[in-house]
Enzyme design. Structure first.
Site, short mmCIF file in Angstrom:
data_model
loop_
_atom_site.label_atom_id
_atom_site.label_comp_id
_atom_site.label_asym_id
_atom_site.label_seq_id
_atom_site.Cartn_x
_atom_site.Cartn_y
_atom_site.Cartn_z
N CYS A 169 -3.44 -0.20 10.47
CA CYS A 169 -3.94 0.41 9.23
C CYS A 169 -4.20 -0.66 8.18
CB CYS A 169 -2.94 1.44 8.72
SG CYS A 169 -3.48 2.25 7.20
N CYS A 195 -3.31 0.35 4.65
CA CYS A 195 -1.86 0.29 4.35
C CYS A 195 -1.40 -1.15 4.19
CB CYS A 195 -1.05 0.91 5.48
SG CYS A 195 -1.70 2.43 6.16
N ASP A 196 -1.82 -2.03 5.08
CA ASP A 196 -1.19 -3.34 5.19
C ASP A 196 -2.08 -4.52 4.81
OD1 ASP A 196 1.11 -2.08 6.11
OD2 ASP A 196 0.42 -2.10 8.18
#
Ligand code: NDP
Length: 315
Positions: A139, A142-143
Site C-alpha cells: 500500500c 499507507c507507507d
C-alpha cells in the site's frame, strides 16, 4: 452435536470495519458477537505506522490501533471471539453461520467485514521483510511517506500499480516499476501518466527473483529480464507490491451477488446486500478506496443499517 446459539447481530471479521460496526451495534443494544477470523485485526496488522487515520496526530502502529479498537468494542460488551466462519446459509430469514465447521449460530443480522487480502509475489525474501516491517508493502498510500527522498521499487502493471507508482514518484527520489509482460494492463491514460513521469523508470519483461536486504531492511531487488535472461540488481529501500487484491468472500458466493473479482455488491448508498438482514462493510465490498478510515466509515453504516432493519422487523 453442540447447541445452536441465537444472536441478534453477528459480525464476521475484525479489521477497522468490523470493530467500528461492533462499537455502533453494541452501543445500540444489539449484543454483537464478533468472530475475528484467520487474521485478527485484519490487514492493518501487517502495516507499520498508520499516520493518516484522523485522531492520531503522532501516528499509531497498525497492531496498536487494532488493540485499541478491540478494547473500545469490548468496553461496550461486544463478545469478541477467536474462530473462523467456515460456512453460511443465507436462504431464510434466520441466517445460519457455522464457525470452524462445527458450531452453528442463527443470527437475525449478519455484518460481513471479512476484508480483502493483498496479493504478494510469494518469495521467501519478500515475506521476510513484510513480516518484520522492513520495507515491503502492498500500500503506497499507507507507507509511501516513509520513503521520502529514497529509491523505491513497485511491482505490477495494472491501474493500482500505475496509480501507486505515480503517488510514490511525488515522494521518492526514484521509482523503478517492474512489469512482467511487455505491456501494461492498466488503462491507457494511467499508463501514459506513468510513462511521462521523469523519475519513474519502467522495466518491461522483468521478474523479481529476490528481495535483497541486510536482514533488517530492504536494500534492493535482484531481477531478471525474461526475454534476454539478463539479471541485474536494483537498489531501493522500499519494495511495493501492487499486483491486485483478493476479497475474502468465497464462503458467500452461493448466497450473495459478487462482482467478477469476488467483491460483494452492496446496494448503492447503503451496506445492504441482496439478502435481507445481511450487510457488508470494508474492503470486502470496496476495491476503490481500501483505506482504514473508509472501512471504519462503512462499518458504522452497516451497524446503523442492521439496527434499522431489526427495528422495522420488530415493529
Ligand atoms: P489488476 O488485476 O488489474 O492488475 C494486476 C497486475 O499485477 C497485472 O498487471 C498483472 O500482470 C500483475 N501481476 C499479477 N501477478 C503478478 C506477479 N506474480 N508478478 C508480477 N506482476 C503480477 O489489479 P489492480 O489492483 O491494478 O486493479 C484492480 C481493479 O481496480 C481493476 O479493475 C482496476 O482497473 C481498478 N482500479 C482502478 C483505478 C482507477 O480507475 N483509478 C485505480 C486502481 C484500480 P499481467 O498484466 O501480466 O497479468
Amino acid at each position: 452435536m453442540s447447541e445452536i446459539e441465537k444472536v441478534k447481530c453477528l459480525i464476521i471479521g475484525s479489521g477497522p470495519a468490523g470493530y467500528t460496526a461492533a462499537i455502533y451495534a453494541a452501543r445500540a443494544n444489539m449484543a454483537p458477537v464478533m468472530y475475528q477470523g484467520m487474521q485478527p485485526g485484519g490487514q492493518l496488522t501487517t502495516t507499520n505506522e498508520v499516520e493518516n487515520f484522523p485522531g492520531y496526530p503522532e501516528g499509531v502502529t497498525g497492531p496498536e490501533m487494532m488493540v485499541q479498537l478491540q478494547a473500545q468494542a469490548e468496553r461496550f460488551k461486544t463478545d469478541v471471539r477467536t474462530g473462523w466462519v467456515s460456512k453460511v446459509d443465507f436462504s431464510g430469514a434466520i441466517h445460519k453461520v457455522w464457525v470452524d465447521d462445527t458450531k452453528e449460530i442463527h443470527a437475525d443480522t449478519v455484518i460481513i467485514a471479512t476484508g480483502a487480502s493483498a496479493k504478494y509475489l510469494g518469495l521467501e525474501s519478500e515475506q521476510h521483510y513484510l513480516k518484520i516491517g522492513g520495507g515491503v508493502s502492498a500500500c503506497a498510500v499507507c507507507d509511501g511517506f516513509f520513503y521520502r527522498g529514497h529509491e523505491t521499487i513497485i511491482v505490477g502493471a495494472g491501474d493500482s500499480a500505475c496509480e501507486e507508482a505515480h503517488y510514490l514518484s511525488k515522494l521518492a527520489k526514484k521509482v523503478t516499476m517492474l512489469v512482467r509482460k511487455d505491456e501494461f494492463r492498466a488503462s491507457k491514460i494511467m499508463a501514459e501518466r506513468v510513462k511521462k513521469t521523469p523519475n519513474i523508470d519502467i522495466l518491461f519483461n522483468t521478474d523479481t527473483l529476490e528481495v535483497l536486504g541486510d536482514g533488517q531492511g530492504v536494500t534492493g531487488a535482484r531481477v531478471k529480464n525474461s526475454v534476454t535472461g539478463e539479471e541485474q540488481v536494483i537498489s531501493a529501500t522500499g519494495f511495493f507490491v501492487a499486483i491486485g487484491h483478493k476479497p475474502n468472500t468465497d464462503i458467500f458466493k452461493d448466497w450473495l451477488e459478487l462482482d467478477e473479482t469476488g467483491y460483494i455488491i452492496n446496494k448503492p448508498g447503503s451496506t445492504k446486500t441482496n439478502r435481507e438482514g445481511v450487510f457488508v462493510c470494508g474492503d470486502a465490498a470496496d476495491h476503490v478506496y481500501r483505506q482504514a478510515i473508509t472501512a471504519a466509515g462503512t462499518g458504522c453504516m452497516a451497524a446503523l443499517d442492521a439496527e434499522r432493519y431489526l427495528a422495522a422487523k420488530e415493529g
